[in-house]
Design a protein around this motif. Structure first.
Motif, PDB file in Angstrom:
ATOM      1  N   LYS A 262      -5.118   4.593   0.481  1.00 33.33           N
ATOM      2  CA  LYS A 262      -4.760   5.977   0.793  1.00 33.33           C
ATOM      3  C   LYS A 262      -5.537   6.936  -0.105  1.00 33.33           C
ATOM      4  O   LYS A 262      -6.061   7.965   0.364  1.00 33.33           O
ATOM      5  N   ALA A 263      -5.646   6.603  -1.384  1.00 24.48           N
ATOM      6  CA  ALA A 263      -6.444   7.423  -2.299  1.00 24.48           C
ATOM      7  C   ALA A 263      -7.894   7.473  -1.850  1.00 24.48           C
ATOM      8  O   ALA A 263      -8.551   8.525  -1.937  1.00 24.48           O
ATOM      9  N   GLY A 264      -8.395   6.356  -1.350  1.00 19.94           N
ATOM     10  CA  GLY A 264      -9.767   6.312  -0.862  1.00 19.94           C
ATOM     11  C   GLY A 264     -10.001   7.263   0.290  1.00 19.94           C
ATOM     12  O   GLY A 264     -11.055   7.918   0.373  1.00 19.94           O
ATOM     13  N   GLU A 265      -9.022   7.391   1.184  1.00  9.58           N
ATOM     14  CA  GLU A 265      -9.167   8.317   2.302  1.00  9.58           C
ATOM     15  C   GLU A 265      -9.244   9.760   1.815  1.00  9.58           C
ATOM     16  O   GLU A 265     -10.036  10.560   2.345  1.00  9.58           O
ATOM     17  N   GLU A 266      -8.447  10.071   0.802  1.00 14.33           N
ATOM     18  CA  GLU A 266      -8.472  11.438   0.272  1.00 14.33           C
ATOM     19  C   GLU A 266      -9.777  11.716  -0.485  1.00 14.33           C
ATOM     20  O   GLU A 266     -10.340  12.817  -0.405  1.00 14.33           O
TER      21      GLU A 266
END
Length: 481
Positions: A262-266
């Motif tokens: 999820k952090a990677g998507e942001e």
């Protein structure tokens, strides 16, 4: 008394037959010529040493055979290997440039190329004429030999795999200087939900720091490549609305792995917004098939069923069924290639944004969840072995009860349409599994037979050497007299 006529003895045998002396009826051994005796004694005394060194030589051959890369059914020739002491030198440069030659105008850097999805995608890209360069750090999260075998497949397809880490900024800069990549297919990541409880730092290192390092290299390139990268269905976390849609909230991750994705998507969105990178995120749903990951349930279920070991099947509270949206590897690869082909060019140059850039997120699933119990039923039929089941309640280890993909958006914009059902997909996996690990089993028995033969020969040679040593001592005693 009649005297015996003297026998005519050939001269070349004089020294090995007894001769008469002045005393009638008595014989004595004449001493052999000194040179002959010395050579004979040296020969007899060297036999034990010769036997010893022969045995050691045979054992050395056995050790080399055991430690050498195995022969695999899908790759009958041994790989020469792509490991290099350092990523430099004329030969290394030639392999990089040769692998990146494109016949379509697309040149793709595939990270995690020796991984499950990465190896399949890299081969598919190369076969259609794209220039492809692989990058993988060959970590030991699971069987390194399996990764080496996938690398052999890449080598046969004409894809060179650079051994390196995506966190190595110097290496990335060098690769981007050597090759003008039009696209980056970023599949390198620390996978697995449960392993995060043992080694959380590996997820931060690969899934967050590694992603940032790669995006930095991409935004600094001129021209910038379009980036397609692997997110995960795990970002939906504790979401109870099904099927999962790209428009659903993803702010309740159930595991550290999910949180890093999820952090990677942001992070990817910020690089898209600030630097003009064209970025497409793909949320994979439980990818399975030949050459898969040994830490996946279907994989170790097959292994343990054949070994006769009990397999653990999780269930939720109130005996709720655990189910996954299993997606066959070929369908996922088609989705990856379609995302790459429809990606628009980045709008930045040298890190500076010149216009709005494309940013997309897609689910790549099979839209038909299958219970874990049904997976075991299918494997039993295919393996023709009854499983020993142990049903327990799912622990709090980051796993979720179910996943279910809504693939409407991917179908509309990518033409994504999975075609392989779970029965057919598992049948293909089992066929590969039995072939791959069957060859290794046969190799073990061959090694056992060779070892037994060498030991037997060594013992026989040792016995012969002892007998010869005894004979040589007796002869030495006679010569001394």
């Amino acid at each position: 008394m009649t005297q015996l006529k003297s026998l005519s003895i050939p001269s070349h045998m004089d020294h090995i037959l007894p001769s008469s002396n002045s005393t009638t009826g008595k014989f004595k051994f004449e001493k052999p010529p000194p040179l002959f005796a010395a050579h004979r004694l040296r020969f007899y005394y060297s036999l034990p040493k010769l036997t010893l060194w022969s045995s050691l030589f045979l054992l050395l051959i056995l050790v080399c055979f055991v430690l050498s890369p195995p022969f695999y059914s899908n790759n009958p020739r041994r790989s020469l290997g792509n490991a290099t002491a350092s990523c430099s030198g004329a030969a290394w440069d030639r392999r990089v440039h040769s692998s990146a030659v494109s016949f379509t105008g697309r040149t793709v850097l595939v990270t995690g190329a020796a991984g499950f999805v990465g190896s399949h995608a890299a081969v598919a890209l190369k076969r259609r004429g794209d220039g492809v360069l692989g990058l993988d750090n060959f970590n030991r999260y699971y069987d390194i030999e399996l990764k080496r075998s996938r690398e052999n497949l890449l080598t046969r397809a004409g894809v060179f795999t650079v051994h390196g880490d995506i966190n190595d900024a110097v290496l990335l800069s060098k690769l981007f200087d050597m090759v003008h990549f039009t696209h980056v297919l970023h599949l390198a990541a620390q996978a697995g939900v449960r392993y995060a409880m043992k080694n959380p730092n590996s997820y931060i290192h690969s899934n967050i720091a590694g992603l940032v390092a790669l995006l930095e290299a991409c935004k600094s390139a001129d021209p910038q490549p379009a980036v397609i990268w692997a997110s995960s269905s795990s970002v939906y976390g504790l979401n109870s609305k099904v099927p999962f849609s790209e428009r659903d909230r993803t702010d309740s991750p159930a595991s550290l792995y999910a949180a890093t994705k999820k952090a990677g998507e942001e992070i990817a969105h910020s690089y898209n917004h600030i630097h003009g990178l064209s970025i497409t995120g793909l949320r994979f749903f439980t990818v399975y098939g030949p050459w898969g990951r040994p830490d996946m349930a279907y994989f170790f279920f097959a292994r343990d069923i054949l070994k006769g070991k009990a397999i653990t099947i999780y269930e939720g509270p109130d005996h709720r069924t655990v189910a996954r949206d299993f997606t066959y590897i070929d369908d996922v690869v088609k989705g990856c290639l379609s995302a790459l082909d429809t990606a628009k060019k980045s709008t930045g140059s040298g890190g500076k944004k010149r216009g709005e850039a494309q940013f997309r997120i897609y689910n790549l699933g099979n839209k038909l969840p299958v219970s874990v119990g049904e997976i075991v039923n299918i494997l039993e039929r295919l393996l023709k072995v009854k499983a020993k089941r142990k049903v327990v309640q799912m622990p709090r280890n980051g796993d979720v009860l179910f996943t279910h993909a809504n693939i409407t958006l991917a179908h509309k914009e990518l033409g994504y349409k999975p075609t392989v059902d779970i029965e057919s997909g598992l049948e293909k996996f089992v066929k590969w599994f039995l072939s791959y690990y069957g060859v290794k089993k046969r190799r073990f028995w061959i090694l056992t037979l060779v070892a037994n033969a060498i030991v037997s020969c060594s013992l026989q040679l040792a016995a012969c050497s002892l007998q010869l040593a005894a004979c040589s001592l007796q002869l030495a005693g006679r010569v001394a007299r």
